[in-house]
Design a protein around this motif. Structure first.
Motif, PDB file in Angstrom:
ATOM      1  N   SER A 182      86.889  57.054  54.308  1.00 38.41           N
ATOM      2  CA  SER A 182      87.093  58.059  53.427  1.00 38.41           C
ATOM      3  C   SER A 182      88.301  57.664  52.818  1.00 38.41           C
ATOM      4  O   SER A 182      88.874  58.465  52.126  1.00 38.41           O
ATOM      5  N   TYR A 183      88.812  56.441  52.761  1.00 39.34           N
ATOM      6  CA  TYR A 183      90.339  56.250  52.321  1.00 39.34           C
ATOM      7  C   TYR A 183      90.119  55.939  51.067  1.00 39.34           C
ATOM      8  O   TYR A 183      89.227  55.629  50.289  1.00 39.34           O
ATOM      9  N   PRO A 184      91.265  56.346  50.350  1.00 44.32           N
ATOM     10  CA  PRO A 184      91.293  56.195  49.030  1.00 44.32           C
ATOM     11  C   PRO A 184      91.577  54.926  48.528  1.00 44.32           C
ATOM     12  O   PRO A 184      92.108  53.872  49.463  1.00 44.32           O
ATOM     13  N   ALA A 185      91.552  54.127  47.359  1.00 42.85           N
ATOM     14  CA  ALA A 185      91.956  52.845  47.182  1.00 42.85           C
ATOM     15  C   ALA A 185      93.452  52.459  47.242  1.00 42.85           C
ATOM     16  O   ALA A 185      93.903  51.558  47.701  1.00 42.85           O
ATOM     17  N   ARG A 186      94.369  53.544  46.959  1.00 44.59           N
ATOM     18  CA  ARG A 186      95.638  53.550  47.158  1.00 44.59           C
ATOM     19  C   ARG A 186      95.881  54.215  48.595  1.00 44.59           C
ATOM     20  O   ARG A 186      96.141  55.337  48.778  1.00 44.59           O
ATOM     21  N   MET A 187      95.872  53.167  49.530  1.00 43.42           N
ATOM     22  CA  MET A 187      96.043  53.791  51.140  1.00 43.42           C
ATOM     23  C   MET A 187      97.457  53.874  51.625  1.00 43.42           C
ATOM     24  O   MET A 187      98.255  53.082  50.954  1.00 43.42           O
ATOM     25  N   ALA A 244      80.485  67.993  46.381  1.00 39.02           N
ATOM     26  CA  ALA A 244      79.980  67.084  47.747  1.00 39.02           C
ATOM     27  C   ALA A 244      80.234  67.794  48.983  1.00 39.02           C
ATOM     28  O   ALA A 244      81.286  68.173  49.052  1.00 39.02           O
ATOM     29  N   ILE A 245      79.289  67.530  50.167  1.00 37.06           N
ATOM     30  CA  ILE A 245      79.476  68.164  51.583  1.00 37.06           C
ATOM     31  C   ILE A 245      78.961  67.029  52.179  1.00 37.06           C
ATOM     32  O   ILE A 245      77.731  66.749  52.675  1.00 37.06           O
ATOM     33  N   PRO A 246      79.916  65.747  52.247  1.00 36.77           N
ATOM     34  CA  PRO A 246      79.563  64.460  53.066  1.00 36.77           C
ATOM     35  C   PRO A 246      79.313  64.749  54.216  1.00 36.77           C
ATOM     36  O   PRO A 246      80.324  65.529  55.010  1.00 36.77           O
ATOM     37  N   VAL A 247      78.472  64.111  55.008  1.00 36.29           N
ATOM     38  CA  VAL A 247      78.227  64.084  56.223  1.00 36.29           C
ATOM     39  C   VAL A 247      78.574  63.066  57.203  1.00 36.29           C
ATOM     40  O   VAL A 247      79.053  62.885  58.170  1.00 36.29           O
ATOM     41  N   PHE A 248      77.737  61.831  56.761  1.00 33.35           N
ATOM     42  CA  PHE A 248      77.891  60.598  57.395  1.00 33.35           C
ATOM     43  C   PHE A 248      77.740  59.352  56.581  1.00 33.35           C
ATOM     44  O   PHE A 248      77.387  59.560  55.311  1.00 33.35           O
ATOM     45  N   ARG A 251      82.589  57.907  51.101  1.00 36.08           N
ATOM     46  CA  ARG A 251      83.129  57.093  50.185  1.00 36.08           C
ATOM     47  C   ARG A 251      82.631  57.584  48.640  1.00 36.08           C
ATOM     48  O   ARG A 251      83.524  57.475  47.975  1.00 36.08           O
ATOM     49  N   ASN A 252      81.310  57.969  48.555  1.00 39.07           N
ATOM     50  CA  ASN A 252      80.792  58.233  47.375  1.00 39.07           C
ATOM     51  C   ASN A 252      81.541  59.833  46.876  1.00 39.07           C
ATOM     52  O   ASN A 252      81.858  59.630  45.765  1.00 39.07           O
TER      53      ASN A 252
END
Length: 522
Positions: A189-194, A382-386, A391-392
Protein backbone atom coordinates in the motif's frame (compact mmCIF):
# COMPACT_ATOMS: atom_id res chain seq x y z
CA UNK A 1 -36.71 -10.35 -62.38
CA UNK A 2 -34.19 -13.12 -63.13
CA UNK A 3 -31.81 -10.52 -64.57
CA UNK A 4 -32.09 -8.43 -61.39
CA UNK A 5 -31.29 -11.46 -59.23
CA UNK A 6 -28.24 -12.25 -61.36
CA UNK A 7 -27.01 -8.66 -61.02
CA UNK A 8 -27.54 -8.71 -57.25
CA UNK A 9 -25.63 -12.01 -57.00
CA UNK A 10 -22.74 -10.60 -59.04
CA UNK A 11 -22.59 -7.49 -56.83
CA UNK A 12 -22.55 -9.62 -53.65
CA UNK A 13 -19.78 -11.83 -55.01
CA UNK A 14 -17.71 -8.77 -55.95
CA UNK A 15 -18.26 -7.22 -52.50
CA UNK A 16 -17.18 -10.43 -50.77
CA UNK A 17 -14.17 -10.73 -53.07
CA UNK A 18 -13.06 -7.12 -52.60
CA UNK A 19 -13.78 -6.93 -48.87
CA UNK A 20 -13.15 -10.40 -47.46
CA UNK A 21 -14.24 -11.06 -43.90
CA UNK A 22 -11.37 -12.44 -41.84
CA UNK A 23 -12.72 -14.84 -39.24
CA UNK A 24 -9.97 -16.14 -36.96
CA UNK A 25 -10.10 -19.10 -34.63
CA UNK A 26 -9.14 -17.93 -31.12
CA UNK A 27 -8.58 -20.04 -28.01
CA UNK A 28 -8.86 -18.39 -24.58
CA UNK A 29 -7.46 -20.11 -21.48
CA UNK A 30 -8.91 -18.71 -18.24
CA UNK A 31 -8.90 -21.51 -15.66
CA UNK A 32 -9.42 -19.63 -12.39
CA UNK A 33 -12.83 -19.81 -10.78
CA UNK A 34 -12.84 -16.38 -9.12
CA UNK A 35 -15.75 -14.46 -10.62
CA UNK A 36 -13.69 -11.32 -11.26
CA UNK A 37 -11.10 -13.25 -13.29
CA UNK A 38 -13.82 -15.00 -15.26
CA UNK A 39 -15.61 -11.71 -15.94
CA UNK A 40 -12.48 -10.23 -17.49
CA UNK A 41 -11.65 -13.30 -19.58
CA UNK A 42 -15.22 -13.79 -20.71
CA UNK A 43 -15.67 -10.11 -21.61
CA UNK A 44 -12.60 -10.23 -23.85
CA UNK A 45 -13.62 -13.44 -25.58
CA UNK A 46 -17.20 -12.24 -26.10
CA UNK A 47 -15.84 -9.00 -27.55
CA UNK A 48 -13.71 -10.99 -30.01
CA UNK A 49 -16.69 -13.15 -30.94
CA UNK A 50 -18.80 -10.01 -31.45
CA UNK A 51 -16.07 -8.79 -33.82
CA UNK A 52 -16.80 -11.82 -35.98
CA UNK A 53 -14.27 -14.37 -34.76
CA UNK A 54 -14.65 -18.04 -33.89
CA UNK A 55 -13.93 -18.19 -30.16
CA UNK A 56 -13.30 -21.13 -27.84
CA UNK A 57 -12.94 -20.46 -24.11
CA UNK A 58 -11.60 -22.78 -21.43
CA UNK A 59 -13.08 -21.68 -18.10
CA UNK A 60 -14.94 -22.96 -15.02
CA UNK A 61 -18.27 -21.46 -16.16
CA UNK A 62 -20.78 -21.83 -18.97
CA UNK A 63 -21.66 -18.69 -20.93
CA UNK A 64 -25.44 -18.64 -21.31
CA UNK A 65 -25.69 -15.47 -23.42
CA UNK A 66 -23.07 -15.71 -26.17
CA UNK A 67 -22.84 -12.85 -28.69
CA UNK A 68 -24.89 -13.12 -31.86
CA UNK A 69 -21.95 -12.39 -34.17
CA UNK A 70 -19.11 -14.83 -34.68
CA UNK A 71 -19.07 -18.09 -32.76
CA UNK A 72 -18.60 -18.75 -29.03
CA UNK A 73 -17.84 -22.20 -27.64
CA UNK A 74 -17.29 -23.15 -24.00
CA UNK A 75 -14.94 -25.85 -22.75
CA UNK A 76 -16.08 -26.02 -19.14
CA UNK A 77 -13.73 -27.06 -16.35
CA UNK A 78 -16.45 -28.95 -14.53
CA UNK A 79 -16.06 -29.05 -10.76
CA UNK A 80 -13.84 -25.95 -10.57
CA UNK A 81 -16.56 -23.52 -9.54
CA UNK A 82 -17.81 -25.92 -6.86
CA UNK A 83 -14.29 -26.44 -5.49
CA UNK A 84 -13.73 -22.69 -5.35
CA UNK A 85 -16.97 -22.24 -3.42
CA UNK A 86 -15.77 -24.83 -0.90
CA UNK A 87 -12.42 -23.03 -0.60
CA UNK A 88 -14.16 -19.72 -0.05
CA UNK A 89 -16.54 -21.22 2.51
CA UNK A 90 -13.60 -22.62 4.51
CA UNK A 91 -11.37 -19.55 4.23
CA UNK A 92 -11.86 -16.35 6.18
CA UNK A 93 -10.64 -13.79 3.65
CA UNK A 94 -11.33 -10.99 6.11
CA UNK A 95 -8.58 -12.37 8.37
CA UNK A 96 -6.06 -13.15 5.63
CA UNK A 97 -2.77 -11.29 5.47
CA UNK A 98 -2.08 -10.92 1.76
CA UNK A 99 0.27 -7.98 2.22
CA UNK A 100 2.90 -9.91 4.14
CA UNK A 101 6.21 -10.85 2.57
CA UNK A 102 4.97 -14.45 2.43
CA UNK A 103 1.82 -13.60 0.44
CA UNK A 104 3.35 -14.56 -2.96
CA UNK A 105 4.20 -18.00 -1.56
CA UNK A 106 0.58 -18.42 -0.48
CA UNK A 107 -0.52 -17.51 -4.02
CA UNK A 108 1.82 -20.06 -5.56
CA UNK A 109 0.58 -22.81 -3.23
CA UNK A 110 -3.02 -21.99 -4.15
CA UNK A 111 -2.73 -21.26 -7.88
CA UNK A 112 -0.18 -23.80 -9.17
CA UNK A 113 -2.33 -26.83 -8.21
CA UNK A 114 -5.31 -25.13 -9.90
CA UNK A 115 -3.33 -24.76 -13.13
CA UNK A 116 -2.25 -28.40 -13.06
CA UNK A 117 -5.79 -29.52 -12.34
CA UNK A 118 -6.92 -27.60 -15.43
CA UNK A 119 -4.25 -29.21 -17.63
CA UNK A 120 -5.27 -32.63 -16.31
CA UNK A 121 -8.98 -32.02 -16.90
CA UNK A 122 -10.69 -34.44 -19.28
CA UNK A 123 -12.19 -31.66 -21.40
CA UNK A 124 -8.81 -29.94 -21.82
CA UNK A 125 -7.08 -33.21 -22.72
CA UNK A 126 -9.78 -33.85 -25.31
CA UNK A 127 -9.11 -30.46 -26.89
CA UNK A 128 -5.33 -30.99 -26.91
CA UNK A 129 -5.80 -34.34 -28.66
CA UNK A 130 -8.42 -33.07 -31.11
CA UNK A 131 -6.09 -31.91 -33.85
CA UNK A 132 -7.90 -28.57 -34.01
CA UNK A 133 -6.09 -25.50 -35.28
CA UNK A 134 -6.16 -21.99 -33.84
CA UNK A 135 -4.84 -18.68 -35.13
CA UNK A 136 -3.93 -17.34 -31.68
CA UNK A 137 -4.06 -18.44 -28.03
CA UNK A 138 -4.88 -15.98 -25.23
CA UNK A 139 -3.84 -17.02 -21.71
CA UNK A 140 -4.46 -15.21 -18.44
CA UNK A 141 -1.06 -14.64 -16.83
CA UNK A 142 -1.52 -15.62 -13.21
CA UNK A 143 1.01 -18.16 -11.85
CA UNK A 144 0.30 -20.55 -14.74
CA UNK A 145 3.33 -20.27 -17.02
CA UNK A 146 3.07 -23.87 -18.23
CA UNK A 147 -0.09 -22.87 -20.09
CA UNK A 148 2.01 -20.76 -22.45
CA UNK A 149 2.68 -24.04 -24.25
CA UNK A 150 -0.90 -24.13 -25.53
CA UNK A 151 0.33 -21.75 -28.24
CA UNK A 152 3.24 -24.01 -29.19
CA UNK A 153 0.94 -27.04 -29.20
CA UNK A 154 -1.44 -25.37 -31.65
CA UNK A 155 1.41 -23.76 -33.67
CA UNK A 156 0.18 -20.20 -33.29
CA UNK A 157 1.14 -16.93 -31.55
CA UNK A 158 0.60 -16.34 -27.83
CA UNK A 159 -1.15 -13.38 -26.22
CA UNK A 160 -1.19 -12.86 -22.45
CA UNK A 161 -3.83 -11.00 -20.44
CA UNK A 162 -2.82 -9.54 -17.09
CA UNK A 163 -6.06 -8.99 -15.19
CA UNK A 164 -4.27 -6.79 -12.63
CA UNK A 165 -2.27 -4.64 -15.06
CA UNK A 166 1.51 -4.35 -15.00
CA UNK A 167 3.17 -6.06 -12.05
CA UNK A 168 6.52 -7.59 -11.15
CA UNK A 169 5.74 -11.05 -12.61
CA UNK A 170 4.43 -9.71 -15.92
CA UNK A 171 7.25 -7.17 -16.16
CA UNK A 172 9.82 -9.98 -15.95
CA UNK A 173 8.24 -11.66 -18.99
CA UNK A 174 8.29 -8.52 -21.14
CA UNK A 175 11.48 -6.97 -19.81
CA UNK A 176 9.42 -3.98 -18.70
CA UNK A 177 11.21 -1.55 -16.36
CA UNK A 178 9.63 -1.18 -12.93
CA UNK A 179 12.02 0.90 -10.78
CA UNK A 180 11.27 0.12 -7.12
CA UNK A 181 12.20 3.73 -6.31
CA UNK A 182 8.74 4.87 -7.46
CA UNK A 183 6.77 1.77 -8.56
CA UNK A 184 5.23 0.20 -5.44
CA UNK A 185 4.88 -3.56 -5.35
CA UNK A 186 1.43 -4.80 -6.35
CA UNK A 187 0.74 -6.25 -2.88
CA UNK A 188 1.84 -3.16 -0.99
CA UNK A 189 0.00 0.00 0.00
CA UNK A 190 3.03 2.24 -0.50
CA UNK A 191 2.56 5.58 -2.27
CA UNK A 192 4.56 6.46 -5.40
CA UNK A 193 6.67 8.87 -3.33
CA UNK A 194 7.94 6.44 -0.72
CA UNK A 195 9.87 7.12 2.44
CA UNK A 196 13.32 5.60 2.85
CA UNK A 197 12.06 2.58 4.82
CA UNK A 198 9.16 2.07 2.40
CA UNK A 199 11.69 1.94 -0.43
CA UNK A 200 13.69 -0.61 1.57
CA UNK A 201 10.54 -2.72 2.01
CA UNK A 202 9.66 -2.30 -1.67
CA UNK A 203 13.09 -3.50 -2.79
CA UNK A 204 12.81 -6.54 -0.51
CA UNK A 205 9.39 -7.42 -1.98
CA UNK A 206 10.75 -7.15 -5.53
CA UNK A 207 13.79 -9.25 -4.64
CA UNK A 208 11.59 -11.93 -3.09
CA UNK A 209 9.41 -11.94 -6.22
CA UNK A 210 12.46 -12.45 -8.39
CA UNK A 211 13.83 -15.24 -6.23
CA UNK A 212 10.41 -16.91 -6.00
CA UNK A 213 9.84 -16.68 -9.76
CA UNK A 214 13.31 -17.87 -10.72
CA UNK A 215 13.88 -20.69 -8.26
CA UNK A 216 10.40 -21.87 -7.19
CA UNK A 217 7.69 -21.00 -9.71
CA UNK A 218 9.83 -21.68 -12.77
CA UNK A 219 10.83 -25.10 -11.44
CA UNK A 220 7.19 -26.05 -10.76
CA UNK A 221 6.00 -24.72 -14.11
CA UNK A 222 8.80 -26.36 -16.13
CA UNK A 223 7.99 -29.75 -14.63
CA UNK A 224 4.30 -29.19 -15.31
CA UNK A 225 5.02 -28.19 -18.93
CA UNK A 226 7.14 -31.31 -19.50
CA UNK A 227 4.42 -33.50 -18.00
CA UNK A 228 1.51 -32.19 -20.08
CA UNK A 229 3.38 -31.08 -23.23
CA UNK A 230 6.07 -33.78 -23.48
CA UNK A 231 6.82 -32.97 -27.13
CA UNK A 232 6.98 -29.22 -26.54
CA UNK A 233 10.01 -27.00 -25.94
CA UNK A 234 11.47 -26.25 -22.56
CA UNK A 235 9.39 -23.56 -20.89
CA UNK A 236 12.50 -21.39 -20.47
CA UNK A 237 12.84 -21.23 -24.26
CA UNK A 238 9.35 -19.77 -24.77
CA UNK A 239 8.91 -17.90 -21.49
CA UNK A 240 9.34 -14.48 -23.15
CA UNK A 241 7.51 -15.29 -26.40
CA UNK A 242 4.24 -13.43 -25.77
CA UNK A 243 3.38 -11.45 -28.90
CA UNK A 244 1.30 -8.96 -26.92
CA UNK A 245 0.49 -8.53 -23.23
CA UNK A 246 -2.93 -6.96 -22.68
CA UNK A 247 -3.13 -5.05 -19.40
CA UNK A 248 -6.32 -4.44 -17.46
CA UNK A 249 -5.17 -0.96 -16.45
CA UNK A 250 -5.25 2.67 -17.56
CA UNK A 251 -3.58 5.86 -16.35
CA UNK A 252 -6.97 7.27 -15.30
CA UNK A 253 -7.08 4.49 -12.68
CA UNK A 254 -3.48 3.56 -11.97
CA UNK A 255 -0.17 5.27 -11.43
CA UNK A 256 1.51 6.21 -14.71
CA UNK A 257 4.13 3.55 -15.48
CA UNK A 258 6.68 2.87 -18.22
CA UNK A 259 5.47 0.23 -20.69
CA UNK A 260 7.42 -1.53 -23.44
CA UNK A 261 5.80 -1.62 -26.93
CA UNK A 262 4.21 -5.08 -26.64
CA UNK A 263 2.34 -4.16 -23.43
CA UNK A 264 -1.05 -2.58 -24.22
CA UNK A 265 -3.45 -1.04 -21.71
CA UNK A 266 -7.13 -1.93 -22.20
CA UNK A 267 -8.45 -1.14 -18.70
CA UNK A 268 -12.24 -0.81 -18.65
CA UNK A 269 -12.91 -3.12 -21.61
CA UNK A 270 -15.32 -5.17 -19.50
CA UNK A 271 -17.60 -2.20 -18.72
CA UNK A 272 -20.83 -2.22 -20.73
CA UNK A 273 -23.23 0.68 -21.39
CA UNK A 274 -25.94 0.79 -18.68
CA UNK A 275 -29.05 -1.32 -19.15
CA UNK A 276 -32.55 -0.81 -17.80
CA UNK A 277 -32.81 -1.64 -14.09
CA UNK A 278 -35.40 -4.02 -12.60
CA UNK A 279 -38.51 -2.07 -11.63
CA UNK A 280 -38.05 -2.31 -7.85
CA UNK A 281 -34.47 -0.98 -8.06
CA UNK A 282 -35.47 1.71 -10.54
CA UNK A 283 -38.19 2.98 -8.20
CA UNK A 284 -35.89 2.76 -5.15
CA UNK A 285 -33.24 4.85 -6.86
CA UNK A 286 -35.63 7.30 -8.52
CA UNK A 287 -37.40 8.02 -5.23
CA UNK A 288 -34.22 8.61 -3.22
CA UNK A 289 -34.48 12.40 -2.91
CA UNK A 290 -31.34 12.64 -0.78
CA UNK A 291 -29.44 10.14 -2.89
CA UNK A 292 -28.24 6.55 -2.46
CA UNK A 293 -25.15 4.95 -0.94
CA UNK A 294 -24.30 1.69 -2.70
CA UNK A 295 -22.42 -0.91 -0.62
CA UNK A 296 -20.82 -4.03 -2.08
CA UNK A 297 -17.68 -5.96 -1.13
CA UNK A 298 -17.42 -7.71 -4.50
CA UNK A 299 -17.73 -11.34 -5.49
CA UNK A 300 -15.06 -12.99 -3.31
CA UNK A 301 -15.63 -11.10 -0.08
CA UNK A 302 -19.14 -11.45 1.34
CA UNK A 303 -20.78 -8.98 3.69
CA UNK A 304 -22.53 -11.83 5.50
CA UNK A 305 -19.11 -13.08 6.64
CA UNK A 306 -18.28 -9.84 8.45
CA UNK A 307 -17.70 -10.45 12.16
CA UNK A 308 -20.60 -9.16 14.31
CA UNK A 309 -18.64 -6.19 15.69
CA UNK A 310 -17.70 -4.91 12.22
CA UNK A 311 -21.20 -5.57 10.89
CA UNK A 312 -22.69 -3.52 13.75
CA UNK A 313 -20.34 -0.64 12.99
CA UNK A 314 -21.63 -0.52 9.43
CA UNK A 315 -25.26 -0.87 10.56
CA UNK A 316 -25.02 2.06 12.96
CA UNK A 317 -23.10 4.28 10.56
CA UNK A 318 -25.44 3.57 7.64
CA UNK A 319 -28.55 3.84 9.82
CA UNK A 320 -27.67 7.45 10.65
CA UNK A 321 -27.69 8.54 7.02
CA UNK A 322 -30.55 10.46 5.47
CA UNK A 323 -29.60 8.80 2.19
CA UNK A 324 -31.00 5.43 1.20
CA UNK A 325 -28.60 2.46 1.13
CA UNK A 326 -28.36 -0.50 -1.24
CA UNK A 327 -26.34 -3.25 0.48
CA UNK A 328 -25.23 -6.44 -1.26
CA UNK A 329 -26.02 -8.88 1.55
CA UNK A 330 -25.90 -12.58 0.73
CA UNK A 331 -28.64 -13.90 3.04
CA UNK A 332 -32.34 -13.09 3.45
CA UNK A 333 -32.02 -11.50 6.88
CA UNK A 334 -29.75 -8.78 8.27
CA UNK A 335 -30.10 -8.53 12.07
CA UNK A 336 -30.71 -4.91 13.06
CA UNK A 337 -31.39 -3.81 9.48
CA UNK A 338 -32.09 -0.03 9.42
CA UNK A 339 -35.21 1.28 7.70
CA UNK A 340 -33.19 3.12 5.01
CA UNK A 341 -31.32 -0.04 3.91
CA UNK A 342 -32.45 -2.29 1.04
CA UNK A 343 -30.76 -5.69 0.74
CA UNK A 344 -29.98 -7.82 -2.28
CA UNK A 345 -28.00 -11.03 -2.75
CA UNK A 346 -26.90 -9.68 -6.13
CA UNK A 347 -27.15 -6.28 -7.80
CA UNK A 348 -26.49 -5.15 -11.40
CA UNK A 349 -23.59 -3.05 -10.18
CA UNK A 350 -22.69 -1.24 -13.38
CA UNK A 351 -26.32 -0.23 -14.01
CA UNK A 352 -26.72 0.99 -10.43
CA UNK A 353 -23.55 3.10 -10.57
CA UNK A 354 -24.87 4.70 -13.76
CA UNK A 355 -27.92 6.10 -11.91
CA UNK A 356 -27.52 9.84 -11.11
CA UNK A 357 -28.86 9.43 -7.56
CA UNK A 358 -25.96 7.20 -6.45
CA UNK A 359 -23.73 9.50 -4.40
CA UNK A 360 -21.13 7.17 -2.83
CA UNK A 361 -19.91 3.64 -3.48
CA UNK A 362 -18.64 1.68 -0.43
CA UNK A 363 -16.36 -0.95 -1.94
CA UNK A 364 -13.53 -3.33 -1.08
CA UNK A 365 -11.41 -1.59 -3.69
CA UNK A 366 -11.27 -4.40 -6.24
CA UNK A 367 -9.96 -3.37 -9.65
CA UNK A 368 -13.23 -4.10 -11.47
CA UNK A 369 -15.28 -2.09 -8.98
CA UNK A 370 -12.77 0.78 -9.04
CA UNK A 371 -12.86 0.79 -12.85
CA UNK A 372 -16.66 0.81 -12.92
CA UNK A 373 -16.96 3.64 -10.40
CA UNK A 374 -14.54 5.82 -12.41
CA UNK A 375 -16.39 4.95 -15.63
CA UNK A 376 -19.65 6.24 -14.11
CA UNK A 377 -18.12 8.99 -11.95
CA UNK A 378 -19.09 7.97 -8.39
CA UNK A 379 -16.91 8.81 -5.32
CA UNK A 380 -15.65 5.91 -3.22
CA UNK A 381 -15.23 4.85 0.38
CA UNK A 382 -12.71 2.01 0.03
CA UNK A 383 -12.46 -0.76 2.65
CA UNK A 384 -9.44 -2.70 1.29
CA UNK A 385 -8.93 -6.19 2.72
CA UNK A 386 -6.28 -8.06 0.72
CA UNK A 387 -4.35 -8.32 -2.54
CA UNK A 388 -4.27 -5.34 -4.88
CA UNK A 389 -7.22 -3.71 -3.08
CA UNK A 390 -4.84 -1.63 -0.95
CA UNK A 391 -3.02 -0.38 -4.04
CA UNK A 392 -6.29 0.47 -5.79
CA UNK A 393 -7.58 2.33 -2.72
CA UNK A 394 -4.32 4.26 -2.45
CA UNK A 395 -4.48 5.29 -6.13
CA UNK A 396 -8.12 6.38 -5.75
CA UNK A 397 -7.19 8.52 -2.72
CA UNK A 398 -4.21 9.99 -4.56
CA UNK A 399 -6.50 10.93 -7.44
CA UNK A 400 -8.83 12.73 -5.05
CA UNK A 401 -12.07 10.80 -5.52
CA UNK A 402 -11.93 8.42 -2.56
CA UNK A 403 -11.30 8.01 1.13
CA UNK A 404 -9.90 4.78 2.48
CA UNK A 405 -10.37 2.87 5.72
CA UNK A 406 -8.48 -0.43 5.57
CA UNK A 407 -10.39 -3.30 7.13
CA UNK A 408 -7.59 -3.95 9.63
CA UNK A 409 -7.03 -0.30 10.50
CA UNK A 410 -6.88 0.03 14.33
CA UNK A 411 -9.05 3.16 14.02
CA UNK A 412 -11.86 1.27 12.29
CA UNK A 413 -15.06 2.27 14.12
CA UNK A 414 -18.62 3.45 13.65
CA UNK A 415 -17.48 7.01 14.30
CA UNK A 416 -14.74 6.80 11.68
CA UNK A 417 -17.13 5.35 9.09
CA UNK A 418 -19.66 8.10 9.78
CA UNK A 419 -16.96 10.76 9.54
CA UNK A 420 -15.69 9.52 6.17
CA UNK A 421 -19.18 9.08 4.72
CA UNK A 422 -20.15 12.59 5.80
CA UNK A 423 -17.03 14.00 4.16
CA UNK A 424 -17.74 12.20 0.88
CA UNK A 425 -21.42 13.17 0.86
CA UNK A 426 -20.94 16.84 1.69
CA UNK A 427 -17.62 17.76 0.05
CA UNK A 428 -18.22 18.18 -3.67
CA UNK A 429 -14.50 17.98 -4.49
CA UNK A 430 -14.65 14.17 -4.46
CA UNK A 431 -17.46 14.17 -7.03
CA UNK A 432 -15.68 16.76 -9.15
CA UNK A 433 -12.44 14.77 -9.07
CA UNK A 434 -14.09 11.48 -10.03
CA UNK A 435 -15.98 13.20 -12.87
CA UNK A 436 -12.65 14.56 -14.11
CA UNK A 437 -11.12 11.10 -13.88
CA UNK A 438 -14.12 9.71 -15.74
CA UNK A 439 -13.55 12.16 -18.59
CA UNK A 440 -9.90 11.08 -18.78
CA UNK A 441 -11.02 7.43 -18.74
CA UNK A 442 -13.36 7.96 -21.70
CA UNK A 443 -11.04 10.22 -23.69
CA UNK A 444 -9.14 7.64 -25.75
CA UNK A 445 -8.46 7.17 -29.48
CA UNK A 446 -10.38 3.88 -29.34
CA UNK A 447 -12.73 2.28 -26.84
CA UNK A 448 -10.90 -0.26 -24.65
CA UNK A 449 -12.58 -3.26 -26.27
CA UNK A 450 -11.84 -1.93 -29.75
CA UNK A 451 -8.19 -1.54 -28.70
CA UNK A 452 -8.12 -5.14 -27.47
CA UNK A 453 -9.71 -6.45 -30.67
CA UNK A 454 -7.31 -4.41 -32.82
CA UNK A 455 -4.20 -5.80 -31.13
CA UNK A 456 -5.44 -9.39 -31.17
CA UNK A 457 -6.14 -9.05 -34.88
CA UNK A 458 -2.74 -7.35 -35.34
CA UNK A 459 -1.04 -10.45 -33.91
CA UNK A 460 -3.14 -12.71 -36.14
CA UNK A 461 -2.26 -10.65 -39.23
CA UNK A 462 1.47 -10.44 -38.61
CA UNK A 463 2.09 -13.60 -36.53
CA UNK A 464 5.70 -12.57 -35.79
CA UNK A 465 5.67 -9.52 -33.51
CA UNK A 466 9.27 -9.78 -32.35
CA UNK A 467 9.72 -6.18 -33.59
CA UNK A 468 7.68 -5.06 -30.55
CA UNK A 469 9.75 -6.91 -27.95
CA UNK A 470 12.65 -5.25 -26.16
CA UNK A 471 15.99 -7.03 -25.91
CA UNK A 472 15.91 -6.62 -22.13
CA UNK A 473 13.24 -9.33 -21.83
CA UNK A 474 15.78 -12.12 -22.34
CA UNK A 475 18.75 -10.58 -20.55
CA UNK A 476 19.82 -12.30 -17.34
CA UNK A 477 19.34 -10.15 -14.27
CA UNK A 478 23.04 -9.35 -13.84
CA UNK A 479 23.16 -7.94 -17.39
CA UNK A 480 19.82 -6.14 -17.11
CA UNK A 481 21.01 -4.37 -13.94
CA UNK A 482 24.51 -3.88 -15.40
CA UNK A 483 25.97 -5.65 -12.38
CA UNK A 484 28.86 -7.00 -14.48
CA UNK A 485 29.58 -3.51 -15.86
CA UNK A 486 29.36 -1.98 -12.39
CA UNK A 487 31.68 -4.68 -11.04
CA UNK A 488 34.11 -4.13 -13.96
CA UNK A 489 34.12 -0.35 -13.51
CA UNK A 490 34.49 -0.76 -9.75
CA UNK A 491 37.44 -3.13 -10.33
CA UNK A 492 39.05 -0.69 -12.79
CA UNK A 493 38.49 2.22 -10.38
CA UNK A 494 39.97 0.29 -7.47
CA UNK A 495 42.88 -0.84 -9.66
CA UNK A 496 43.57 2.72 -10.82
CA UNK A 497 43.42 4.02 -7.27
CA UNK A 498 45.66 1.17 -6.12
CA UNK A 499 48.21 1.83 -8.89
CA UNK A 500 48.11 5.56 -8.23
CA UNK A 501 48.60 4.81 -4.54
CA UNK A 502 51.62 2.64 -5.27
CA UNK A 503 53.01 5.29 -7.62
CA UNK A 504 52.46 8.03 -5.06
CA UNK A 505 54.14 5.98 -2.32
CA UNK A 506 57.05 5.29 -4.67
CA UNK A 507 57.48 8.97 -5.43
CA UNK A 508 57.22 9.89 -1.75
CA UNK A 509 59.76 7.21 -0.81
CA UNK A 510 62.11 8.36 -3.56
CA UNK A 511 61.82 11.97 -2.46
CA UNK A 512 62.40 11.00 1.15
CA UNK A 513 65.48 8.97 0.18
CA UNK A 514 66.87 11.96 -1.72
CA UNK A 515 66.35 14.19 1.29
CA UNK A 516 68.04 11.67 3.56
CA UNK A 517 71.03 11.42 1.21
CA UNK A 518 71.22 15.20 1.04
CA UNK A 519 71.21 15.49 4.83
CA UNK A 520 73.93 12.86 5.12
CA UNK A 521 76.04 14.69 2.54
CA UNK A 522 75.76 17.94 4.44
Amino acid sequence: MIMNRILVSIVLVLVCFCFPTQCARILGVFPFAATSHYTLGNSLMKGLAAAGHDVTMISPFEENNPPKNGSYRNIVLTGFAEDFEKFRANTNLFESNHQSLLAPIFMVKMLSPMAEKALNHTNVKRLLDSGERFDVVIVEQFVNDAMKLFANHFHCPLILLSTVGANSWVNMIAGNPSPPAYVPHMLSSYPARMTFFQRVGNVIKYMMDNVLSTFVIMSIERNMAKKYFPDGPDLLDVYHDASIILLNSHESLNQALPLVPNMVEIGGYHVAPPKKLPQDLQEFLDNAKEGVVYFSLGSNLRSKDLPPEKRDMFLKALGKLKQKVLWKWETDVLPGQPANVKLGKWFPQQDILAHPNVKVFITHGGLLSTTETVYHGVPVLAIPVFGDQHRNARNAERNGFALSLPYKDPNFSEEKLSELLKELLTNQSYTENVKRRSRIFHDRPLKPMDTAVYWVEYVIRHKDTSHLRVAGATLPLYKYLLLDVIAFLAFISIAVVYILGIGLRYLLCRRRNKEVKKIKKN
